[in-house]
Design an enzyme around this catalytic site. Structure first.
Site, PDB file in Angstrom:
ATOM      1  N   LYS A 128       3.845  -6.957   4.145  1.00 17.35           N
ATOM      2  CA  LYS A 128       3.789  -5.550   3.772  1.00 17.35           C
ATOM      3  C   LYS A 128       3.452  -4.773   5.014  1.00 17.35           C
ATOM      4  O   LYS A 128       2.810  -5.253   5.955  1.00 17.35           O
ATOM      5  CB  LYS A 128       2.480  -5.472   2.663  1.00 17.35           C
ATOM      6  CG  LYS A 128       1.221  -5.865   3.113  1.00 17.35           C
ATOM      7  CD  LYS A 128       0.442  -4.928   4.049  1.00 17.35           C
ATOM      8  CE  LYS A 128       0.567  -3.318   3.423  1.00 17.35           C
ATOM      9  NZ  LYS A 128      -0.285  -2.356   4.065  1.00 17.35           N
ATOM     10  N   THR A 166       0.845  -1.086   0.036  1.00 16.36           N
ATOM     11  CA  THR A 166      -0.083   0.114   0.047  1.00 16.36           C
ATOM     12  C   THR A 166       0.800   1.299   0.244  1.00 16.36           C
ATOM     13  O   THR A 166       1.306   1.687  -1.084  1.00 16.36           O
ATOM     14  CB  THR A 166      -0.910  -0.067   1.302  1.00 16.36           C
ATOM     15  OG1 THR A 166      -0.207  -0.435   2.443  1.00 16.36           O
ATOM     16  CG2 THR A 166      -2.011  -1.203   1.096  1.00 16.36           C
ATOM     17  N   THR A 203      -0.426  -1.020   8.854  1.00 18.38           N
ATOM     18  CA  THR A 203      -1.318  -2.258   8.694  1.00 18.38           C
ATOM     19  C   THR A 203      -0.225  -3.291   8.191  1.00 18.38           C
ATOM     20  O   THR A 203       0.402  -3.198   7.228  1.00 18.38           O
ATOM     21  CB  THR A 203      -2.267  -1.734   7.613  1.00 18.38           C
ATOM     22  OG1 THR A 203      -2.945  -0.759   8.196  1.00 18.38           O
ATOM     23  CG2 THR A 203      -3.148  -2.830   7.177  1.00 18.38           C
TER      24      THR A 203
END
Length: 390
Positions: free
Chosen positions: A175, A153, A186
């Protein structure tokens, strides 16, 4: 160096149109091995995304043949409809995989689902499901790097790793660059191994590893709704390591990925290790380290290359840890700027011009220790997170 380095795994990453940028946003990892054991660790946030709730149920079954992951949308805080979207994704993935690989014959209960992105919006299923089919067509033993790119992201680079045993291997991808304060970031992570290991052994190894790696990363004090770490075993090596050997390799892989997460933290100019020693017990060492890591005054001082040890000591003082204020020592990059709760070596000796920073705090209250990894707080972090949803 990826999830497909261990034998028995294929992966893919494709662009399905979930991201406005047009970048890769759907990843798939498939276990073709003779075994399909699984273990998982998930966010402890009480607000859990639909894929977390689904995958927790799946992991309880002890068998996972596939993991489908998407970026471009968290599918969190989307109610029953969002959970149904996750269920539909697993069903679609299972049916599509079975149609092209009949020997798999898997059901939705053998498919874990992970999502990451903006909270509060439904996923565009007319784009996601064709993306899954596209990923299935591109599955390969060389697909690990593409899968790692598809789950990014705000990450600036993919994160992959490999740890090798004697004739068997652990691989992984992760990630995460913000909302990094696991209570288990996140953060999504898929680990794979071709070792022979059942769900109970995998669970023991994974929990031991995450406790001292991902659990010790605290970038910004913000816990995600979607954190998921999965460990899959294919058994394709035919070798069954001892539980200690497996735990050591899984820990090495998790440690490497955790350090990559901190290194890529949003807007960071410093990568900081907070070593707390002399604590009464390990939990108190963790509490002190985490409190300092989350202190905005400490983090902004580091951004400004200011070895402001007073801010560190003040943060320590807000904890419930056992210590005497006039016995605490603090060092910044090897310079003991505080001894016995007071000024010691000249703070001008501290060199903060580099990226790596080590803060050492000796509580003189016991023999336990722990390390928390964090980063500084910069203008870029504020900008990125103030403009994230737009």
């Amino acid at each position: 160096m990826s999830v497909t380095t261990p034998r028995g795994f294929r992966a893919a990453g494709v662009a399905a149109g979930l991201k406005a940028s047009g970048g890769a946003d759907v990843a798939l990892v498939v276990n073709d091995g003779p075994d399909a054991g699984v273990a998982g660790v998930f966010t402890t946030n009480r607000v859990k995304a639909a894929p977390v709730l689904w995958s927790q149920q799946v992991v309880q079954g002890g068998v996972v043949r596939a993991v489908v992951l998407n970026s471009g949308g968290a599918n969190a805080c989307t109610g029953p409809a969002g959970f149904q979207d996750t269920h539909a994704t697993a069903e679609h993935t299972a049916a599509a995989l079975t149609s092209v690989s009949p020997r798999l014959i898997l059901g939705a209960g053998e498919v874990a689902v992970c999502s990451t992105g903006l909270i509060g919006e439904r996923l565009p299923m007319p784009k996601l499901l064709p993306g899954v089919r596209s990923a299935i067509r591109r599955l390969s033993r060389d697909g690990g790097p593409a899968a790692a790119e598809a789950i990014m992201t705000t990450d600036t680079r993919p994160k992959t790793t490999v740890a090798r045993g004697s004739g068997w291997t652990v691989g992984g991808m992760a990630k995460g660059s913000g909302m990094l304060a696991p209570g288990m970031a996140t953060m999504l992570c898929v680990l794979t191994t071709d070792a022979v290991a059942g769900p109970a052994t995998l669970d023991e190894a994974l929990r031991a590893a995450t406790r001292i790696t991902f659990d010790r990363v605290d970038s910004d004090g913000c816990m995600s709704t979607n954190d998921t770490v999965l460990l899959l075993s294919s058994g394709a090596s035919g070798i069954e390591p001892t539980p200690a050997e497996l735990a050591a390799a899984v820990t090495a892989a998790c440690h490497d990925l955790a350090q990559q997460l901190v290194a890529d933290a949003e807007g960071a100019t410093k990568q900081v290790a907070i070593d707390v020693v002399g604590a009464a017990d390990e939990d108190e060492a963790v509490e002190v380290g985490r409190t300092v890591a989350r202190n905005n005054l400490v983090k902004t001082a580091l951004f400004g290359n200011d070895p402001n040890w007073g801010r560190i000591l003040a943060a320590v003082g807000t904890t419930a840890a056992a210590f005497e204020p006039d016995e605490v020592d603090v060092a910044v990059n090897g310079v003991w700027v505080c001894r016995g709760g007071a000024a010691a070596e000249d703070r001008s000796k501290v060199d903060l011009t580099g990226r790596d920073v080590t803060i050492r705090i000796d509580l003189h209250a016991g023999t336990s220790a722990a390390t928390i990894w964090t980063n500084d707080l910069s203008h870029a972090y504020v900008h990125e997170n103030s403009a994230y949803s737009t």
